[in-house]
Scaffold this active site. Structure first.
Site, PDB file in Angstrom:
ATOM      1  N   ASP A 309      42.453  28.980  45.646  1.00  0.00           N
ATOM      2  CA  ASP A 309      41.954  30.027  46.228  1.00  0.00           C
ATOM      3  C   ASP A 309      42.010  31.218  44.952  1.00  0.00           C
ATOM      4  OD1 ASP A 309      41.289  31.177  48.543  1.00  0.00           O
ATOM      5  OD2 ASP A 309      43.249  32.235  48.888  1.00  0.00           O
ATOM      6  N   GLU A 350      44.762  49.156  45.226  1.00  0.00           N
ATOM      7  CA  GLU A 350      43.467  49.882  44.451  1.00  0.00           C
ATOM      8  C   GLU A 350      43.363  51.116  44.180  1.00  0.00           C
ATOM      9  OE1 GLU A 350      40.016  48.289  46.936  1.00  0.00           O
ATOM     10  OE2 GLU A 350      40.594  46.275  46.591  1.00  0.00           O
ATOM     11  N   ASP A 532      48.143  29.525  50.009  1.00  0.00           N
ATOM     12  CA  ASP A 532      49.372  29.969  50.782  1.00  0.00           C
ATOM     13  C   ASP A 532      49.275  30.666  52.129  1.00  0.00           C
ATOM     14  OD1 ASP A 532      47.689  32.048  50.002  1.00  0.00           O
ATOM     15  OD2 ASP A 532      49.026  33.216  48.983  1.00  0.00           O
TER      16      ASP A 532
END
Lengths: 702, 564
Positions: A309, A350, A532
């Protein structure tokens, strides 16, 4: 915290326990698990019985006595190898286990708290953990949020957040809550927790043999049967020949035949087989990886394709602002200033990274919000925008600054002014940059002031440091890496190139992971998957090797067949290495063991047949096979038996550490191991037996 | 010392094999896969007629159990039929010599012997069996036992190349095609060549003539050429006459000698390349061929060296006892090496009279498991078992679950490969030991000491390896040997076929892993070396003790001036 570096190969305490255990393991019931060594024990028993009977009748043979001693040593050495591997594995897991048994749990029944021992907890029980409490067993958080110190199992001192719902709700028994209060639902019965499963892998009595180990055991048993046949018929063949020969000898006595048998059957690998398996699991544990089965570890060595991933695995997980690209007519500084203002109310990573970038580049500091007389529009997942309205003295908006994704800003601008829509939809300026940015692996954010586009903030996925080298290593091992990401193909291309993965799947939906794994598997490939999240669970279960991050959800951890306590995705390299080492060590020692037989033949056959058709000088023609020039038949046989026994002891360190693995092609590995263990296995016993022969003769033992 | 023209013949023999095998092997794959070939117009109708009359559905796909069951039914029916016609041969036609019925244990032994492609002969052809039994019984089995070997090889190959399937093909189709398209036409051509050279092919009774010295002599005749052609091509080896290819009517000229030797190895060697074609890798085939050739040449060198060394008793080299003067030493040794490497068993010299080390080579060739070219089909499927073991050990050494041609090799394959290697070895060692401990076993011996031991060890090696050659010196036509050898041959045949089929049945279900950088390569010289190592070490470790008490001891004693 990292204890594995300091761990010595031989700890005095472990050794003394192992010595005791080697005697306990003479129990035939335990020996039966190892057919080769069992056969040695039967031979030793038979020889001992005959020796005692002869002794009672007044015939004490010091030669036979020495043979018997070394036969028993062979059994003990094999037991010792297993015991020491077990001891090391147990020591590794003991600390963890100790912690758990002493833990007192606060069990919740009908909203009433009750103190029980951690071992009495059952699946589904609810327990409360508050600051300072040890989490009694594996479970998931059903209520509350807390920071947890998982250093006991991960060695990582920074606490982690565990909260109900979402992807971070799994907790491991033995870790400690350092703030707040959570309610945990227990997900495993005692004896069934990951730790227990791991402990059972390092205890020989509970350990299940892996498929390759079973196959090898069959091969070794088959060889043992062949050699048993060889030795039994050898006596008959010999006696027929001897009937025609004038001189008679008793060189085919039971002790000598048993010696021949023990030397020929693959005792070296037979004796070390179990130690190799146990120490493999032990090494895995020392890398902070918990495996559900030995089979999974071996399968890791076979992985052809690894699915990763992107987020949290290849990249740090958060995109970061890296550049301000102003539109024509605005300066970069002005854009940075506006962007920072717009991001002050954006608590996402961000947003924070924009504030930091502006500070770093232009030293624009986060202003005191109250001085500004501003109204903040916080970031929301729905609007995908954040911003600020700076008010003039009369409280009417003076500067309306917004920051958001292209789509969000488009919508925002479209709400009234048609002029600006053209600017965006024509894609003349901004979108050109947008594409450029996307090519570089970024996602653009637009910054507007009073509905004018000031420019673009470039956000980039930051690839984890050193990951490129790790993937290169995997490639050398012959493992193809595939990145899975929800990003658009352009972004994905850039990240894939930067990280050095072999291929990628862009704009992937969760079900794509499962589909990709199935596709690869139907082509006959072994697939490894690291994940996960809960949406990774089906893929983890489908993959041949599913490694769940310890930080992941309970669902993910249950689906995988390994858990990485450090939540470090590149840990797979170590797991693959351990899996490969396991097989390599077994294969190499098997080769070594079989190659050894050649020298033993040249020691024992001429020794037995020396008097056959003997001429006047007392030696028969088959003495010509005594190419090592061993002193006497007795010393030749004894030397071979002694060599056979001590080689087990000498190879214990190798069995515990495993044959060295380097990431390179199959041909190179094979060439090296054949040279060392095949060719070496042919030569070493010739030298070893000769040396022992010299020592025995000079000590006048024979 | 070695005549130059004989060396030339050996070189031509080997080069000829290297050239012919790949070419013919590719062609065989075409014949057997049912593709249209030049023989289709001739035999196509016959083929479908056979299916129709036997009630066989040629498109039926068989799993391993059905396939194996068909092999067993076919073979055991063959054994019973062959036994029965021997027991009643006096009332059957084509018996001009009025030979009486065959004794029961001899009949059973002979039946098993020919059905298992062994062709061990406890009988003497010209004085025991009628033309009917030789033609309808033995020659038919010479064809179909070889075809059965090819069928097993095809099934195992399909197990390797089929991805997650179930079917291993159809035994009856494989049997019919191998016989019809490969063995029958080739034998027919070869028989005509043999007849042109003077091999007899006649139904008349034996001729009594008066020799120049005035003595009466009986000259045996019979339909020999047709049986000799297939005896060599099908690695059967059972001679029409008792002295096999040492007899002038069976092997009259240097040309027939060369062609017969060549035809012993032709099909087994070619099948290696047929296999290569079917698995789609010529390189794999060359490596297997290389390994077989190396062992063959090594054996030949040792034998030749031993034959041409100075004998300490006679102080001369190149002893001719037991050899045909018209054939010569090198051609005798080349034959003895080839016939034991392939599980053929025909002889043109008496192996008992070979120098001890040459006898050791012959015996060791058989004991390796008849995999050095080996029997038609059986040689390669036996070799594949050793390949599986090699792949397993070396696969572990590179740290990967072992795989061969992309198929994972796990406990199931290893278990059955070990069984298949263990069973024949058990027969050789245990039955020899039993013979040495019983009066029934010992009373057949003509010699004592290591040589006597070698005679018994060779006999059971020959049975277990389905070779069929005899060391001679052992009177094998006793109840004890007829029965023990019979059991030995059955175990040597079906103790390998059944495991092979089980392995094929397990492999066929598996997926094929594409090769990567981490995959063990089985088509390079490193692997060839490993395979050689495994073959030699398994063979040597199992038989070195016995061989050192037999031919090796005899060799050493001979150098000291002692013989038996």
């Amino acid at each position: 915290m990292d204890t594995r570096e300091k761990r010595k190969l031989f700890d005095r305490k472990i050794i003394s326990q192992a010595i005791v255990d080697s005697f306990i393991k003479i129990n035939p019931k335990l020996l039966l698990k190892n057919p080769v060594i069992f056969l040695v024990a039967i031979g030793a028993m038979l020889t001992s019985a005959l020796f005692v009977i002869n002794w009672i009748n007044g015939n004490f043979s010091s030669f036979n006595f020495q043979i018997i001693i070394w036969l028993w040593f062979t059994v003990l050495f094999a037991n010792f190898a297993e015991a020491i591997a077990e001891g090391r594995g147990k020591a590794q897991s003991e600390n963890l286990r100790k912690q758990r048994t002493q833990t007192v749990a606060r069990k919740l029944t009908n909203n009433k708290e009750e103190k029980v021992s951690a071992v009495d907890l059952r699946m589904g029980d609810l327990v409360i953990c508050e600051t300072g409490d040890l989490i009694p067993a594996d479970g998931e958080v059903v209520d509350g949020i807390a920071s947890v110190d998982e250093s006991a199992i991960t060695g990582e001192s920074a606490p982690v957040i565990r909260e109900s719902g979402g992807d971070r709700n799994a907790v491991t028994g033995g870790t400690k809550v350092i703030s707040d209060k959570i309610i945990i639902k227990i997900t495993a019965n005692p004896g069934d927790t990951y730790l227990d499963r791991m402990i059972s892998l390092v205890e020989s009595a509970k350990r299940k043999k892996t498929p390759n180990e079973i196959a090898l055991s069959i091969l070794l048993s088959g060889l043992s049967i062949i050699f048993l046949l060889v030795v039994v018929t050898f006596r008959i063949f010999f006696e027929y020949d001897q009937a025609g020969s004038l001189s008679q000898s008793n060189n085919v006595s039971i002790p000598i035949l048993v010696s021949l048998l023990v030397c020929l059957i693959p005792t070296t690998i037979g004796g070390l087989l179990s130690a190799i398996g146990i120490s493999g699991m032990d090494r895995l544990l020392s890398h902070n990886v918990i495996a559900m089965s030995g089979r999974a570890v071996e399968a890791a060595g076979d992985i052809d394709v690894l699915l990763l991933d992107k987020t949290g695995t290849i990249t740090l997980g958060n995109r970061m602002a890296t550049e301000f690209i102003p539109a024509s007519g605005f300066s970069e500084r002005y854009l940075a200033d506006a962007a920072q203002l717009a991001s002050l109310a954006d608590e996402t990573p961000e947003g924070r990274s924009i504030v930091i970038l502006a500070k770093e580049k232009f030293d624009i500091r986060a202003r005191n919000i109250h001085d500004l007389n501003a109204h903040f529009v916080p970031f929301s997942a729905q609007s995908q925008m954040s911003g600020v309205d700076i008010l003039s003295l009369n409280n009417s908006p003076e500067r309306i600054i917004r920051k958001g994704s292209i789509d969000a800003i488009k919508k925002y601008l479209a709400s009234d002014s048609s002029e600006n829509i053209n600017l965006i939809t024509d894609l003349n300026f901004s979108q050109m940059i947008g594409v450029d940015i996307a090519l570089a692996g970024g996602t653009p954010l637009l910054v507007t002031e009073n509905k004018k586009v000031l420019g673009v903030v470039q956000l980039k996925d930051v690839v984890k440091g050193g990951i490129n080298e790790r993937f290169a290593q995997l490639r050398k091992m012959g493992i193809k890496t595939v990145m899975i990401t929800g990003d658009n193909p352009l972004t994905a291309t850039a990240i894939a190139a930067e990280a050095g993965v072999d291929s990628f799947i862009a704009q992937a939906k969760p079900e794509d992971k499962l589909r990709t794994i199935r596709e690869e598997q139907s082509l006959g490939r072994m697939v490894g998957m690291i994940g996960d999240g809960t949406n990774d669970a089906p893929a983890l279960a489908q993959a041949d090797v599913g490694i769940a991050m310890n930080s992941g959800t309970q669902a993910a951890r249950e689906a995988g067949n390994m858990i990485d306590l450090d939540s470090n995705p590149t840990k797979l390299i170590e797991v693959v290495e351990i899996g490969k080492q396991l097989l390599m060590t077994r294969g190499s020692l098997t080769t070594f063991s079989i190659a050894n037989d050649v020298a033993k033949y040249f020691a024992i056959i001429p020794a037995i047949a020396t008097t056959l058709f003997a001429t006047k000088n007392g030696t028969g023609p088959l003495s010509a096979l005594n190419i090592m020039g061993l002193a006497s038949p007795q010393s030749a046989i004894l030397s071979a038996v002694i060599f056979n026994a001590i080689i087990i002891i000498l190879l214990i360190p190798l069995a515990l550490k495993g044959v060295k693995y380097r990431p390179e092609g199959a041909a190179e590995i094979l060439k090296r191991n054949i040279t060392i263990y095949g060719l070496g296995g042919l030569i070493v016993p010739f030298v070893g037996i000769k040396i022992i022969d010299i020592v025995l003769t000079s000590l006048r033992l024979v | 010392m070695i005549p130059f023209n004989e060396i030339i013949q050996v070189v031509i023999f080997i080069i000829g094999l290297i050239i012919a095998a790949p070419l013919f092997g590719g062609y065989i794959s075409k014949l057997l896969s049912g593709e249209k070939n030049i023989l289709t117009p001739v035999f196509g109708k016959v083929e479908s007629l056979i299916y129709k009359s036997a009630g066989i559905n040629p498109s039926e796909e068989m799993d391993w159990k059905k396939y194996t069951f068909s092999i067993l039914i076919f073979s055991f029916t063959g054994i019973i039929l062959l036994t029965v016609i021997q027991l009643i041969q006096s009332i059957l036609p084509l018996n001009p010599q009025k030979l009486s019925n065959v004794e029961f244990t001899l009949a059973v032994n002979t039946a098993i012997s020919f059905v298992t492609n062994t062709n061990w002969q406890s009988y003497a052809g010209e004085t025991s069996l009628s033309y009917f039994v030789q033609m309808i019984g033995l020659t038919v089995q010479n064809f179909v036992s070889a075809a059965t070997g090819i069928a097993v090889l095809l099934a195992l190959t399909r197990g390797l190349v089929t991805r997650q399937g179930n079917s291993l093909g159809n035994f009856w189709v494989d049997l019919v095609r191998s016989t019809l398209y490969l063995l029958v036409p080739l034998s027919a051509i070869f028989a005509i060549v043999l007849v042109s050279q003077g091999v007899v092919q006649s139904f008349s009774s034996y001729k009594e003539i008066t020799t120049l010295e005035g003595y009466k002599q009986i000259i045996p005749l019979g339909p020999a050429a047709s049986q000799i052609a297939i005896k060599q091509l099908g690695t059967n080896g059972g001679g029409f006459f008792n002295t096999n290819s040492a007899f002038p009517f069976e092997n009259p000229t240097p040309l027939t000698n060369f062609l017969q030797m060549f035809s012993i190895l032709l099909i087994p060697a070619s099948l290696v390349f047929t296999f290569g074609k079917l698995i789609g890798s010529k390189k794999q085939a060359w490596i297997i061929f290389f390994v077989m050739m190396i062992v063959l040449v090594l054996g030949l060198i040792v034998s030749t060296y031993s034959e041409y060394s100075t004998n300490n008793i006679f102080h001369t080299s190149g002893l001719m006892e037991g050899k045909e003067t018209r054939i010569g030493i090198l051609n005798s040794v080349l034959w003895s090496t080839a016939t034991t490497a392939a599980s053929n068993g025909s002889v043109n010299a008496m192996h008992s009279s070979l120098s001890p080390l040459a006898g050791l080579v012959a015996m060791f060739n058989i004991q390796l498991g008849e995999i050095i070219f080996g029997g038609v089909g059986s040689g390669l499927y036996g070799m594949l078992l050793f390949i599986l073991i090699t792949v397993f050990i070396s696969g572990l050494m590179i740290g990967r679950t072992p795989e061969y041609l992309g198929k994972k090799i796990d406990a199931f394959e290893i278990k059955w490969a070990i069984v298949a290697i263990l069973l024949p070895n058990t027969v050789i060692l245990l039955f020899s030991a039993l013979a040495l401990r019983t009066n029934a076993g010992l009373s057949s011996l003509a010699n004592s000491g290591p040589h006597g031991f070698s005679e018994i060890l060779y006999a059971f090696s020959s049975a277990a390896g389905n070779n069929g050659s005899a060391f001679a010196g052992l009177n094998a036509n006793t109840v004890f040997y007829n029965l023990m050898m019979g059991v030995g041959m059955l175990i040597g045949r079906f103790g390998v076929i059944i495991p092979c089929m089980a392995i094929a049945g397990n492999l066929v279900k598996k997926n094929i892993t594409p090769a990567s950088k981490g995959t063990l390569q089985t088509d390079n010289f490193l692997f060839a070396l490993l395979l050689l190592g495994v073959i030699f070490i398994v063979g040597a470790l199992t038989f070195f003790p016995a061989l050192s008490l037999g031919p090796l001891l005899e060799h050493l004693l001979m150098n000291n001036g002692i013989t038996f």
